[in-house]
Motif scaffolding. Structure first.
Motif, PDB file in Angstrom:
ATOM      1  N   ILE A 238       0.954  -1.258  -0.492  1.00  0.00           N
ATOM      2  CA  ILE A 238       0.261  -0.038   0.056  1.00  0.00           C
ATOM      3  C   ILE A 238       0.280   1.215  -0.060  1.00  0.00           C
ATOM      4  N   VAL A 239       2.183   1.471   0.738  1.00  0.00           N
ATOM      5  CA  VAL A 239       3.388   2.559   0.590  1.00  0.00           C
ATOM      6  C   VAL A 239       3.639   2.519  -0.506  1.00  0.00           C
ATOM      7  N   SER A 240       4.185   1.545  -1.419  1.00  0.00           N
ATOM      8  CA  SER A 240       4.306   0.997  -2.603  1.00  0.00           C
ATOM      9  C   SER A 240       4.083   1.941  -3.416  1.00  0.00           C
ATOM     10  N   ALA A 241       2.654   1.351  -2.922  1.00  0.00           N
ATOM     11  CA  ALA A 241       1.547   2.025  -4.520  1.00  0.00           C
ATOM     12  C   ALA A 241       1.358   3.362  -4.060  1.00  0.00           C
ATOM     13  N   ALA A 242       1.056   4.002  -3.524  1.00  0.00           N
ATOM     14  CA  ALA A 242       0.997   5.476  -2.665  1.00  0.00           C
ATOM     15  C   ALA A 242       2.461   6.275  -2.736  1.00  0.00           C
ATOM     16  N   LEU A 243       3.586   5.918  -2.633  1.00  0.00           N
ATOM     17  CA  LEU A 243       4.290   6.633  -3.162  1.00  0.00           C
ATOM     18  C   LEU A 243       4.595   6.902  -4.839  1.00  0.00           C
ATOM     19  N   GLY A 244       4.690   5.507  -5.212  1.00  0.00           N
ATOM     20  CA  GLY A 244       4.827   5.497  -6.529  1.00  0.00           C
ATOM     21  C   GLY A 244       4.081   6.185  -7.452  1.00  0.00           C
ATOM     22  N   PHE A 245       2.449   6.548  -7.530  1.00  0.00           N
ATOM     23  CA  PHE A 245       1.911   6.913  -7.175  1.00  0.00           C
ATOM     24  C   PHE A 245       1.628   8.335  -7.339  1.00  0.00           C
ATOM     25  N   MET A 246       2.233   8.641  -6.345  1.00  0.00           N
ATOM     26  CA  MET A 246       2.980  10.275  -5.671  1.00  0.00           C
ATOM     27  C   MET A 246       3.835  11.415  -6.978  1.00  0.00           C
ATOM     28  N   LEU A 247       5.223   9.722  -6.678  1.00  0.00           N
ATOM     29  CA  LEU A 247       6.203  10.167  -7.661  1.00  0.00           C
ATOM     30  C   LEU A 247       5.857  10.072  -9.160  1.00  0.00           C
ATOM     31  N   GLY A 248       5.039   9.624  -9.769  1.00  0.00           N
ATOM     32  CA  GLY A 248       4.581   9.358 -11.210  1.00  0.00           C
ATOM     33  C   GLY A 248       3.426  10.312 -11.364  1.00  0.00           C
ATOM     34  N   PHE A 249       3.141  11.030 -10.795  1.00  0.00           N
ATOM     35  CA  PHE A 249       2.091  11.720 -11.168  1.00  0.00           C
ATOM     36  C   PHE A 249       2.223  12.771 -11.984  1.00  0.00           C
ATOM     37  N   GLY A 250       3.826  13.523 -11.636  1.00  0.00           N
ATOM     38  CA  GLY A 250       3.503  14.327 -13.594  1.00  0.00           C
ATOM     39  C   GLY A 250       3.733  13.730 -14.568  1.00  0.00           C
ATOM     40  N   LEU A 251       3.967  12.343 -14.554  1.00  0.00           N
ATOM     41  CA  LEU A 251       3.390  11.750 -16.124  1.00  0.00           C
ATOM     42  C   LEU A 251       2.718  11.179 -16.338  1.00  0.00           C
ATOM     43  N   ILE A 252       1.915  11.131 -15.410  1.00  0.00           N
ATOM     44  CA  ILE A 252      -0.106  11.293 -15.427  1.00  0.00           C
ATOM     45  C   ILE A 252      -0.302  12.075 -16.398  1.00  0.00           C
ATOM     46  N   ASN A 253      -0.293  13.506 -15.384  1.00  0.00           N
ATOM     47  CA  ASN A 253      -0.365  14.685 -15.382  1.00  0.00           C
ATOM     48  C   ASN A 253      -0.406  14.789 -16.940  1.00  0.00           C
ATOM     49  N   LYS A 254       1.507  14.802 -17.446  1.00  0.00           N
ATOM     50  CA  LYS A 254       1.295  15.311 -18.545  1.00  0.00           C
ATOM     51  C   LYS A 254       0.739  14.048 -20.120  1.00  0.00           C
ATOM     52  N   TYR A 255       0.490  13.596 -19.918  1.00  0.00           N
ATOM     53  CA  TYR A 255       0.425  12.158 -20.946  1.00  0.00           C
ATOM     54  C   TYR A 255      -0.491  11.856 -21.126  1.00  0.00           C
ATOM     55  N   VAL A 256      -1.662  11.626 -20.300  1.00  0.00           N
ATOM     56  CA  VAL A 256      -3.139  11.294 -19.664  1.00  0.00           C
ATOM     57  C   VAL A 256      -3.939  12.820 -19.960  1.00  0.00           C
TER      58      VAL A 256
END
Length: 140
Positions: free
Chosen positions: A77-95
């Motif tokens: 759960i912590v890994s998924a949450a941290l991954g989401f936080m770090l990858g948020f810029g990529l989601i914002n950029k491409y999606v």
């Protein structure tokens, strides 16, 4: 043990200010990783989601090794949450780049969760270290 090691590494990427205060020469390494931070975050987000699914599918471990199962679930759960936080810029950029309204909402969400990234990173370090220890003590 691999799950715990990867969570510790992800947490180190998530809390660079904490690492830099303890070890100033780590700045060079963190700067090298920075361009790939969003991709690393996305990979760990999916890795954490897969771990959550694995924990749910192996709920039978709860009767055999409950401490390990809870540790495994919490770490993912912590890994998924941290991954989401770090990858948020990529989601914002491409999606979300095509829809201005969705992009504004995503920026508002990011502004709310960004201050929690450091605390979650510290939690990730603790849970990751515990996952490594627990893998020796309780693993199925």
């Amino acid at each position: 043990m691999i799950w715990g090691i990867t969570l510790v590494l992800l947490s180190i990427i998530a809390v660079p200010s904490l690492i830099l205060s303890k070890k100033p020469n780590a700045k060079e390494l963190l700067e090298k990783i920075e361009p790939y931070q969003a991709w690393i975050g996305m990979v760990f987000c999916f890795w954490g989601i897969w771990g959550i699914i694995s924990a749910v599918l192996n709920i039978g471990w709860l009767t055999v090794a409950p401490i390990w199962w809870i540790t495994f679930l919490a770490g993912n759960i912590v890994s998924a949450a941290l991954g989401f936080m770090l990858g948020f810029g990529l989601i914002n950029k491409y999606v979300l780049s095509k829809n201005e309204n969705a992009k504004e909402k995503a920026d508002a969400i990011r502004a709310k969760i960004a201050p929690k990234q450091g605390k979650l990173g510290v939690l990730g370090l603790i849970v990751g270290a515990w996952m490594i220890v627990a893998s020796f003590l309780f693993a199925v």
